[in-house]
Design a protein around this motif. Structure first.
Motif, PDB file in Angstrom:
ATOM      1  N   ASP A 147       0.839  -1.201   0.000  1.00  0.00           N
ATOM      2  CA  ASP A 147       0.000   0.000   0.000  1.00  0.00           C
ATOM      3  C   ASP A 147       0.874   1.251   0.000  1.00  0.00           C
ATOM      4  O   ASP A 147       1.330   1.711   1.051  1.00  0.00           O
ATOM      5  N   TRP A 151      -0.245   3.186  -6.148  1.00  0.00           N
ATOM      6  CA  TRP A 151      -1.577   2.696  -6.527  1.00  0.00           C
ATOM      7  C   TRP A 151      -2.584   3.812  -6.739  1.00  0.00           C
ATOM      8  O   TRP A 151      -3.694   3.558  -7.245  1.00  0.00           O
ATOM      9  N   ASP A 152      -2.272   5.026  -6.328  1.00  0.00           N
ATOM     10  CA  ASP A 152      -3.264   6.105  -6.361  1.00  0.00           C
ATOM     11  C   ASP A 152      -3.946   6.274  -7.726  1.00  0.00           C
ATOM     12  O   ASP A 152      -5.171   6.365  -7.784  1.00  0.00           O
ATOM     13  N   ASP A 155      -6.568   3.146  -8.368  1.00  0.00           N
ATOM     14  CA  ASP A 155      -7.717   2.911  -7.502  1.00  0.00           C
ATOM     15  C   ASP A 155      -8.059   1.417  -7.417  1.00  0.00           C
ATOM     16  O   ASP A 155      -9.124   0.980  -7.856  1.00  0.00           O
ATOM     17  N   ASP A 157      -9.104  -0.449  -5.141  1.00  0.00           N
ATOM     18  CA  ASP A 157     -10.306  -0.815  -4.384  1.00  0.00           C
ATOM     19  C   ASP A 157     -11.527  -0.932  -5.282  1.00  0.00           C
ATOM     20  O   ASP A 157     -12.497  -1.617  -4.937  1.00  0.00           O
ATOM     21  N   ASN A 158     -11.489  -0.261  -6.421  1.00  0.00           N
ATOM     22  CA  ASN A 158     -12.653  -0.245  -7.309  1.00  0.00           C
ATOM     23  C   ASN A 158     -12.369  -0.858  -8.677  1.00  0.00           C
ATOM     24  O   ASN A 158     -13.050  -0.540  -9.642  1.00  0.00           O
ATOM     25  N   ARG A 159     -11.350  -1.736  -8.727  1.00  0.00           N
ATOM     26  CA  ARG A 159     -11.027  -2.408 -10.000  1.00  0.00           C
ATOM     27  C   ARG A 159     -11.055  -3.904  -9.785  1.00  0.00           C
ATOM     28  O   ARG A 159     -10.396  -4.433  -8.877  1.00  0.00           O
ATOM     29  N   ARG A 165      -6.641  -2.160  -1.092  1.00  0.00           N
ATOM     30  CA  ARG A 165      -5.526  -1.601  -0.339  1.00  0.00           C
ATOM     31  C   ARG A 165      -5.492  -2.098   1.099  1.00  0.00           C
ATOM     32  O   ARG A 165      -4.419  -2.290   1.665  1.00  0.00           O
TER      33      ARG A 165
END
Length: 198
Positions: A147, A151-152, A155, A157-159, A165
């Protein structure tokens, strides 16, 4: 600015030395600044710079592929090439290469990154073979997803297909693993350490 904030947080005389690893002259200047600040070449090099993008091979511009190789493979080579002679002359030192789960496994959309990290693992293996018996150690630390701000833009968490994360390794955990590797007794070389989230 980010490097200076990190150096201030570390304290103890830490110095921020920005360097664009794509250029030999920039690496040479950074190495000179480190030597001036600390009275010689460092005892430990942790190659942790990296770049990560996701795109299918058919949609990856050649320039992005080259950029991944420059950041993840050629940059570490430049640093090793600049610092290794002093370590060899001293008969001691440690080169830690930070790999990735992608240095052994492949994932869709990872053509550039996986190619660079597989190459980095091969570079480490050659380096380790060449350093045997010199007093200079070489270790590969290969974590799963960590983390970090890398990764920003993605995203995760939404892929679909990406590790959320909250389930990634913490950067501090990887740092602890590197500390373990470099603090091993001088007669011990940690050839490779693979990390995953428990």
């Amino acid at each position: 600015d980010a490097l200076r904030r990190e150096a201030d947080a570390v304290g103890g005389g830490a110095v921020a030395v920005p360097c664009d690893l794509r250029y030999d002259a920039a690496v040479a200047a950074a190495v000179s600044r480190v030597a001036a600040a600390f009275g010689g070449a460092p005892d430990v090099l942790v190659n942790n710079a990296g770049a990560f993008t996701v795109a299918p091979v058919a949609e990856t511009p050649p320039a992005d592929f080259v950029a991944a190789l420059e950041a993840n493979l050629v940059g570490p080579f430049r640093l090793v090439r600049a610092l290794l002679p002093a370590m060899l002359a001293r008969g001691g030192g440690h080169v830690v290469t930070v790999g990735s789960i992608a240095d052994r496994s492949v994932f869709p959309g990872n053509g550039a990154y996986a190619a660079s990290k597989h190459g980095l693992r091969a570079f480490h293996e050659v380096l380790r073979a060449e350093l045997r018996g010199t007093g200079v150690r070489a270790s590969l630390v290969s974590p799963g997803p960590v983390d970090t701000p890398l990764w920003d833009p993605l995203d995760p968490d939404n892929r679909e297909g990406f590790t959320p994360r909250a389930q990634m390794l913490a950067a501090a955990a990887v740092a602890d693993a590197i500390r373990y590797v470099v603090s091993a007794p001088a007669e011990v070389n940690v050839d490779e350490l693979r990390l995953s989230r428990a």
